[in-house]
Design a protein around this motif. Structure first.
Motif, PDB file in Angstrom:
ATOM      1  N   SER A 258      40.906  48.741  30.186  1.00 33.81           N
ATOM      2  CA  SER A 258      42.360  48.657  30.095  1.00 33.81           C
ATOM      3  C   SER A 258      42.876  47.324  29.595  1.00 33.81           C
ATOM      4  O   SER A 258      43.969  47.266  29.067  1.00 33.81           O
ATOM      5  CB  SER A 258      43.024  49.005  31.422  1.00 33.81           C
ATOM      6  OG  SER A 258      42.936  50.396  31.605  1.00 33.81           O
ATOM      7  N   HIS A 259      42.123  46.247  29.740  1.00 30.81           N
ATOM      8  CA  HIS A 259      42.642  45.067  29.049  1.00 30.81           C
ATOM      9  C   HIS A 259      42.532  45.216  27.533  1.00 30.81           C
ATOM     10  O   HIS A 259      43.535  45.066  26.845  1.00 30.81           O
ATOM     11  CB  HIS A 259      42.136  43.711  29.533  1.00 30.81           C
ATOM     12  CG  HIS A 259      42.925  42.665  28.823  1.00 30.81           C
ATOM     13  ND1 HIS A 259      44.155  42.250  29.261  1.00 30.81           N
ATOM     14  CD2 HIS A 259      42.758  42.100  27.603  1.00 30.81           C
ATOM     15  CE1 HIS A 259      44.687  41.438  28.356  1.00 30.81           C
ATOM     16  NE2 HIS A 259      43.852  41.339  27.333  1.00 30.81           N
ATOM     17  N   PRO A 260      41.347  45.564  26.997  1.00 34.94           N
ATOM     18  CA  PRO A 260      41.329  45.858  25.550  1.00 34.94           C
ATOM     19  C   PRO A 260      42.389  46.894  25.171  1.00 34.94           C
ATOM     20  O   PRO A 260      42.996  46.817  24.105  1.00 34.94           O
ATOM     21  CB  PRO A 260      39.916  46.400  25.327  1.00 34.94           C
ATOM     22  CG  PRO A 260      39.095  45.718  26.367  1.00 34.94           C
ATOM     23  CD  PRO A 260      39.990  45.612  27.572  1.00 34.94           C
ATOM     24  N   GLY A 307      38.966  40.356  33.934  1.00 37.31           N
ATOM     25  CA  GLY A 307      39.010  39.901  35.312  1.00 37.31           C
ATOM     26  C   GLY A 307      40.357  39.332  35.734  1.00 37.31           C
ATOM     27  O   GLY A 307      40.635  39.212  36.932  1.00 37.31           O
ATOM     28  N   HIS A 308      41.252  39.001  34.774  1.00 31.45           N
ATOM     29  CA  HIS A 308      42.538  38.438  35.202  1.00 31.45           C
ATOM     30  C   HIS A 308      43.409  39.467  35.903  1.00 31.45           C
ATOM     31  O   HIS A 308      44.419  39.123  36.484  1.00 31.45           O
ATOM     32  CB  HIS A 308      43.272  37.739  34.041  1.00 31.45           C
ATOM     33  CG  HIS A 308      43.718  38.628  32.936  1.00 31.45           C
ATOM     34  ND1 HIS A 308      43.833  38.196  31.643  1.00 31.45           N
ATOM     35  CD2 HIS A 308      44.081  39.931  32.906  1.00 31.45           C
ATOM     36  CE1 HIS A 308      44.248  39.184  30.872  1.00 31.45           C
ATOM     37  NE2 HIS A 308      44.410  40.244  31.625  1.00 31.45           N
ATOM     38  N   HIS A 309      43.005  40.730  35.859  1.00 29.02           N
ATOM     39  CA  HIS A 309      43.738  41.739  36.642  1.00 29.02           C
ATOM     40  C   HIS A 309      43.223  41.801  38.071  1.00 29.02           C
ATOM     41  O   HIS A 309      43.720  42.589  38.863  1.00 29.02           O
ATOM     42  CB  HIS A 309      43.593  43.117  35.993  1.00 29.02           C
ATOM     43  CG  HIS A 309      44.219  43.177  34.631  1.00 29.02           C
ATOM     44  ND1 HIS A 309      45.551  43.466  34.454  1.00 29.02           N
ATOM     45  CD2 HIS A 309      43.707  42.951  33.403  1.00 29.02           C
ATOM     46  CE1 HIS A 309      45.822  43.423  33.153  1.00 29.02           C
ATOM     47  NE2 HIS A 309      44.728  43.108  32.502  1.00 29.02           N
ATOM     48  N   MET A 310      42.173  41.028  38.364  1.00 33.06           N
ATOM     49  CA  MET A 310      41.495  41.192  39.652  1.00 33.06           C
ATOM     50  C   MET A 310      41.365  39.876  40.412  1.00 33.06           C
ATOM     51  O   MET A 310      40.504  39.741  41.287  1.00 33.06           O
ATOM     52  CB  MET A 310      40.097  41.778  39.396  1.00 33.06           C
ATOM     53  CG  MET A 310      40.143  43.105  38.697  1.00 33.06           C
ATOM     54  SD  MET A 310      38.507  43.620  38.140  1.00 33.06           S
ATOM     55  CE  MET A 310      37.624  43.592  39.675  1.00 33.06           C
TER      56      MET A 310
HETATM   57 CU   LIG Z   1      44.789  42.068  30.877  1.00 34.80          CU
END
Ligand SMILES: [Cu+2]
Ligand code: HEM
Length: 558
Positions: A258-260, A307-310
C-alpha cells in the motif's frame, strides 16, 4: 494557431471515428479498441466514485453533531470502510491509468492499439466482476475493518463478509496487473519511428512507471488478502497470536503493497499535470530529464518506506529510524517535480483554462499533502498524530486534492479529443474553483482537529471538536456539488457541445495530430517523430509568440 486557422483546420474525417465505427451495444461489449475500453472503464469507475461518495456523505452528516444520532456505531464503521475500499481499489487506482492511460498511451506513442487488446477487454470484465463481488459484500452484510483489513480484527472478529469483500479486491488486483503488463509491453514494443525513450511525453513515462509498480507490488496485496481468506476459511493460524501467528505480519505485507500503491495513485496524476502545464504556459517543461528520473526514483524508493505506517506497532526503533530517513528521502524527487512545474510557468504565456486551474490546484494541494507527510515521517510527530484526523487530512490532500484534481484536469484537457466535443468553459472553470474551495474547507480543519487529538474512525467525539467537523461537513457538501457539476455539463456537451478541432489547445504531442475523435486505428498514416516533446517555443524564445489561442466553446458551431 489563430482562431480562424482553428476553424479552417476542422477535420474532415476520411473514415468513421472510433465512436461511429460500429454502433451496436454488442460491439461495445466485445470491443478490443483501447479507446472504447477507456470509456467503458470511465463509466464503471464513475459509478464507483459516486457510490463511495454516497457512503461518506452519510459519515459526514453523522459527524455534524458530537453525539451522532443518525447512525449506529456499527453502521458508521461499515460506511467508512465501504468508502475506503471502493474509493481506493475501484476508483483511485484505476482512475487515471485505466481511462486516460488506456486512451492516450497508444496515441501518444503513435501506435494503433495496446500490445494485448484482448487482455485489455478481459481486465474490464474482471474489474466489473470484482467490483460486483466487493460491493455485494459491502452492502449485503457490510464490513467494518476499514480499507486496511488489519488483522486480527479482519480474521477473528469481523463478520463473514470480509471474505467476499477481500476476494473482490484480490480479483481487481489481477485486472490492474493485466493492464500494467499491457502498458509495459506497449511502451517497449509499439513506439512509432522516431519516438525514442527520451521523447516520450511525461504522461507516458508516469503511466509506464506506475505499471511497473503495479506489477511488482500488487501480488503482495494478493498474498496478504489470500492469507486473510485462508485464515478465515481454513482456520490456518497465520495472524492469530494465540496460535503462534503474528498480526503485525499483515501490516508489513499490507503496507509493502500500500505504500507503493499511494504512488500508483499519484504518479499518473503527476503525468497529467506535466502535460497540461506546458500546454497552458506555452513553455517547454522545465528539466524534462530530471522529471523522468524523478518519476523513476519515486517508483523505486516507494518500495522501501512502508514501515512509516507502522511506527507505533512496536517495531524496532532502529528500523523506525531507517524508515523515517527513507521517507524524507522520497520527498526529494517529489519536490524536484514541484519546482520544475513552477519553473515551467516562469516567463510563460499562461492561460487559465479549466485544465490549467485543475493542474495548478493539484500542485498546491499535492505540496500541502507532501509537506504534511514530512511531519508524519518525523517519528515523534507521528506518534502524536497516529490514527488521528491529521493522517486523514494528509492522505486526502494527496489522493483527493492531488490525484482527483489531476484526474479532472486530464478529463477536461482530453475531453475534446475523446469525444470530439467542447465543454462549456465557464462552467468548467467554476467547477474547478468550487472544487478547490470545497476541498480545502473539508480537509484543512481536519489537520487542526487531528493535531488537537481527534481520533479517526469514531462516530462520536468531544464537543470541542464540533466546529472543525461542521466546517468539514459543509466543505464536503460544496465538494459534492463540485463533483456533480462536471457530470452534468460534460454529459450536456456530448449532445450540445461545439465540435472540437484536432488540436483545440494548440498543444504538442501525437494525440493532437489525429482527428478528434480519433479514427478506429488512431492514425490514418503511421506517425514519425522528429522533435523532442513540449516543443512550445522556437529556440531562444521563452514562450511561443502570443498568448495561447485555444479553442473556446463559442468559437465553433456544432
Ligand atoms: Cu506510506
Ligand atoms: C512526501 C511524501 C510522503 C510522505 C513522507 C508520507 C508519509 C506518511 C506517513 C509517515 C504516514 C503514516 C501516518 C500514520 O499512520 O501515523 C502516511 C500515511 C498515509 N499516506 Fe503518506 N506520505 C507521503 C506521500 C503520500 C502520497 C503521495 C500518498 C498518496 C497518493 C499518500 C497516502 C497516504 C495514505 C493513504 C496514508 C494513510 C493510510 C491509512 O492509515 O489509512 N502519502 N504518509
Amino acid at each position: 494557431m489563430s482562431e480562424s486557422a482553428a476553424l479552417g483546420e476542422l477535420p474532415l474525417p476520411t473514415e468513421p471515428d472510433y465512436l461511429r465505427f460500429s454502433r451496436s451495444v454488442g460491439s461495445w461489449l466485445t470491443t478490443t479498441d483501447h479507446k472504447r475500453l477507456a470509456i467503458l472503464f470511465a463509466v464503471v469507475i464513475t459509478v464507483f466514485f459516486f457510490m463511495g461518495g454516497a457512503a461518506i456523505t452519510l459519515v459526514r452528516l453523522e459527524l455534524v453533531s458530537p453525539e451522532g444520532h443518525l447512525l449506529t456505531s456499527d453502521t458508521y464503521n461499515k460506511l467508512f470502510s465501504f468508502h475506503g475500499i471502493v474509493m481506493v481499489w475501484f476508483f483511485l487506482v484505476p482512475s487515471i491509468p485505466n481511462t486516460l492511460g488506456l486512451f492516450l498511451v497508444p496515441l501518444m506513442i503513435g501506435a494503433s492499439d495496446l500490445a494485448f487488446p484482448r487482455l485489455n477487454l478481459f481486465s474490464w470484465y474482471l474489474t466489473v466482476a470484482a467490483g460486483a463481488c466487493t460491493v455485494y459484500a459491502l452492502i449485503a452484510g457490510g464490513v467494518d475493518t476499514g480499507w486496511t483489513f488489519y488483522t486480527p480484527f479482519s480474521t477473528m472478529f469481523s463478520n463473514t463478509h470480509v471474505f467476499a469483500a477481500a476476494l473482490g479486491v484480490f480479483l481487481v488486483g489481477f485486472s490492474t496487473i493485466a493492464t500494467g503488463v499491457n502498458i509495459i509491453a506497449s511502451v517497449h514494443m509499439l513506439r512509432c519511428p522516431g519516438m525514442t525513450w527520451f521523447r516520450l511525453p511525461l504522461f507516458v513515462w508516469s503511466i509506464y512507471a506506475t505499471s511497473i509498480v503495479i506489477v511488482l507490488a500488487t501480488p503482495v496485496l494478493a498474498i496478504s488478502l489470500l492469507l486473510v481468506m485462508a485464515e478465515r476459511w481454513l482456520g490456518l493460524p497465520i495472524f492469530d497470536p494465540n496460535r503462534g501467528g503474528d498480526p503485525i505480519l499483515f501490516q508489513h505485507l499490507f503496507w509493502f503493497y500500500s505504500h507503493p500503491a499511494v504512488y500508483i495513485m499519484v504518479l499518473p496524476a503527476m503525468g497529467v499535470v506535466s502535460e497540461i502545464i506546458p500546454a497552458f504556459a506555452r513553455r517547454r517543461i522545465f528539466g524534462y530529464t530530471f522529471m523522468v528520473y524523478a518519476i523513476l526514483a519515486i517508483a523505486g524508493i516507494g518500495f522501501f518506506v512502508w514501515g512509516h505506517h507502522m511506527f507505533v506497532s512496536g517495531m524496532s526503533p532502529y528500523a523506525a529510524l531507517i524508515f523515517s530517513f527513507l521517507s524524507f528521502i522520497i520527498a526529494v524527487p517529489s519536490a524536484i517535480k514541484v519546482f520544475n512545474w513552477i519553473f515551467s510557468l516562469y516567463r510563460g504565456q499562461i492561460g487559465f483554462g479549466a485544465p490549467m486551474l485543475y493542474a495548478l490546484g493539484f500542485v498546491g494541494l499535492f505540496t500541502t499533502g507532501g509537506l504534511s507527510g514530512l511531519f508524519l515521517a518525523a517519528i515523534p510527530v507521528d506518534v502524536h498524530v497516529t490514527d488521528t484526523y491529521f493522517v486523514v487530512a494528509h492522505f486526502h490532500y494527496i489522493m483527493v486534492g492531488g490525484s482527483v484534481s489531476a484526474f479532472f484536469g486530464g478529463l477536461h484537457f482530453w475531453w475534446p479529443k475523446v469525444t470530439g466535443k467542447m465543454y462549456p468553459e465557464s462552467w468548467a472553470r467554476f467547477a474547478a474553483i468550487l472544487m478547490y474551495f470545497g476541498f480545502n474547507l473539508t480537509f484543512a480543519p481536519q489537520f487542526i482537529a487531528g493535531y488537537l487529538g481527534m481520533p479517526r474512525r469514531y462516530h462520536t467525539y468531544p464537543p470541542e471538536f464540533q466546529i472543525y467537523n461542521v466546517m468539514s461537513s459543509s466543505g464536503a457538501a460544496i465538494l459534492a456539488a463540485a463533483y456533480l457539476l462536471p457530470l452534468a455539463y460534460l454529459t450536456w456537451s456530448l449532445v450540445y457541445g461545439a465540435r472540437a478541432s484536432s488540436n483545440p489547445w494548440d498543444a504538442t504531442g501525437l494525440e493532437w495530430s489525429t482527428t478528434s475523435p480519433p479514427p478506429h486505428k488512431n492514425f490514418v498514416r503511421q506517425p514519425r517523430v522528429v522533435r523532442a516533446p513540449y516543443d512550445y517555443h522556437p529556440e531562444g524564445h521563452s514562450a511561443t509568440i502570443g498568448p495561447p489561442s485555444y479553442q473556446r466553446e463559442q468559437e465553433l458551431l456544432p
